[in-house]
Design a protein around this motif. Structure first.
Motif, mmCIF file in Angstrom:
data_model
loop_
_atom_site.group_PDB
_atom_site.id
_atom_site.type_symbol
_atom_site.label_atom_id
_atom_site.label_comp_id
_atom_site.label_asym_id
_atom_site.label_seq_id
_atom_site.Cartn_x
_atom_site.Cartn_y
_atom_site.Cartn_z
ATOM 1 N N HIS A 109 10.069 93.476 15.324
ATOM 2 C CA HIS A 109 10.242 93.303 16.754
ATOM 3 C C HIS A 109 10.430 94.640 17.461
ATOM 4 O O HIS A 109 10.402 94.687 18.674
ATOM 5 N N ALA A 110 10.665 95.702 16.737
ATOM 6 C CA ALA A 110 10.912 96.996 17.359
ATOM 7 C C ALA A 110 9.607 97.752 17.533
ATOM 8 O O ALA A 110 8.726 97.677 16.694
ATOM 9 N N PRO A 111 9.487 98.508 18.640
ATOM 10 C CA PRO A 111 8.294 99.317 18.822
ATOM 11 C C PRO A 111 8.246 100.439 17.801
ATOM 12 O O PRO A 111 9.219 100.685 17.098
ATOM 13 N N GLN A 158 13.334 111.703 24.942
ATOM 14 C CA GLN A 158 12.141 110.870 25.122
ATOM 15 C C GLN A 158 12.299 109.493 24.471
ATOM 16 O O GLN A 158 11.517 108.588 24.760
ATOM 17 N N CYS A 159 13.277 109.336 23.609
ATOM 18 C CA CYS A 159 13.543 108.025 23.006
ATOM 19 C C CYS A 159 13.931 107.007 24.081
ATOM 20 O O CYS A 159 13.676 105.815 23.927
ATOM 21 N N TYR A 160 14.568 107.470 25.178
ATOM 22 C CA TYR A 160 14.916 106.558 26.260
ATOM 23 C C TYR A 160 13.663 105.888 26.811
ATOM 24 O O TYR A 160 13.654 104.695 27.078
ATOM 25 N N ASP A 161 12.596 106.662 26.973
ATOM 26 C CA ASP A 161 11.348 106.099 27.488
ATOM 27 C C ASP A 161 10.660 105.235 26.433
ATOM 28 O O ASP A 161 10.156 104.159 26.727
ATOM 29 N N GLN A 191 12.651 101.936 25.827
ATOM 30 C CA GLN A 191 13.251 101.510 27.082
ATOM 31 C C GLN A 191 13.591 100.028 27.109
ATOM 32 O O GLN A 191 14.673 99.642 27.542
ATOM 33 N N ASP A 192 12.699 99.187 26.604
ATOM 34 C CA ASP A 192 12.942 97.750 26.658
ATOM 35 C C ASP A 192 14.136 97.323 25.810
ATOM 36 O O ASP A 192 14.773 96.310 26.079
ATOM 37 N N ARG A 206 23.114 98.502 30.219
ATOM 38 C CA ARG A 206 23.688 97.624 31.246
ATOM 39 C C ARG A 206 24.929 96.911 30.724
ATOM 40 O O ARG A 206 25.907 96.753 31.438
ATOM 41 N N ARG A 207 24.882 96.479 29.454
ATOM 42 C CA ARG A 207 26.042 95.789 28.872
ATOM 43 C C ARG A 207 27.219 96.734 28.713
ATOM 44 O O ARG A 207 28.350 96.387 29.007
ATOM 45 N N VAL A 208 26.957 97.936 28.229
ATOM 46 C CA VAL A 208 28.041 98.873 27.923
ATOM 47 C C VAL A 208 28.592 99.526 29.180
ATOM 48 O O VAL A 208 29.793 99.618 29.375
ATOM 49 N N GLN A 209 27.708 99.988 30.076
ATOM 50 C CA GLN A 209 28.132 100.780 31.222
ATOM 51 C C GLN A 209 28.112 100.026 32.540
ATOM 52 O O GLN A 209 28.602 100.531 33.536
#
Length: 174
Positions: free
Chosen positions: A74-76, A99-102, A105-106, A113-116
């Motif tokens: 399921h992971a890119p 660049q891992c954020y991009d 991203q999904d 959002r859950r943590v912060q």
């Protein structure tokens, strides 16, 4: 702050329990925390690894890891910049590079959002410096409120906000 138990050493472990709406706090030194860790529902760990905590939020059980990275269908794929894959990130709880954020991203956005509470970093501005940044943020906030009042056809309140925004913008120009 000193330990609530021995009252000799500085408190480095702070335990807050909320049971049936009743909040209790205990501040302990490391030695007293080790002595009382069985009383808590969680075990005290000398080196609390934040990466294991984050890995748990990512949905990976670090306790079952055997050292080898298994494929997660399921992971890119991998990050083109650093070569990290999602399984490595979920095991370590750390992104490989910016660049891992991009790339992931999904998967990362819901976690942030859950943590912060948000996936956008706004940062903090020191009170002594950064007055113009604070003013800009206040103006942005007021403009959003102004738009809400206009949408709700509350024109008197909108006019007051408009005047307030003009005064703040005048102060910034000076």
């Amino acid at each position: 702050m000193y330990c609530d138990e021995c009252k000799k050493r500085p408190a480095t472990v702070h335990v807050t329990k909320i049971i049936n709406g009743q909040k209790s706090e205990v501040n302990l030194c490391e030695e007293c925390a080790r002595a009382h860790h069985k009383e808590w529902s969680m075990a005290y760990d000398d080196n609390f690894p934040i990466n294991k905590f984050l890995a748990g939020l990512l949905g990976f059980d670090a306790g079952k890891a055997t050292g080898s990275v298994s494929l997660n269908l399921h992971a890119p794929g991998k990050c083109e910049h650093c070569g990290a894959n999602y399984n490595q990130i979920s095991q370590s709880g750390r992104l490989g590079c910016h660049q891992c954020y991009d790339r992931f991203q999904d998967k990362v956005e819901p976690l942030l959002r859950r943590v912060q509470g948000s996936n956008r970093h706004t940062g903090k501005v020191p009170k002594r410096s950064g007055g113009s940044i604070r003013l800009q943020r206040e103006i942005q906030s007021l403009r959003a409120k102004l738009q809400q009042h206009v949408n709700n056809e509350e024109f008197e309140q909108a006019a007051r906000l408009r005047d307030q925004i003009r005064e703040l913008e005048k102060g910034m120009a000076e």
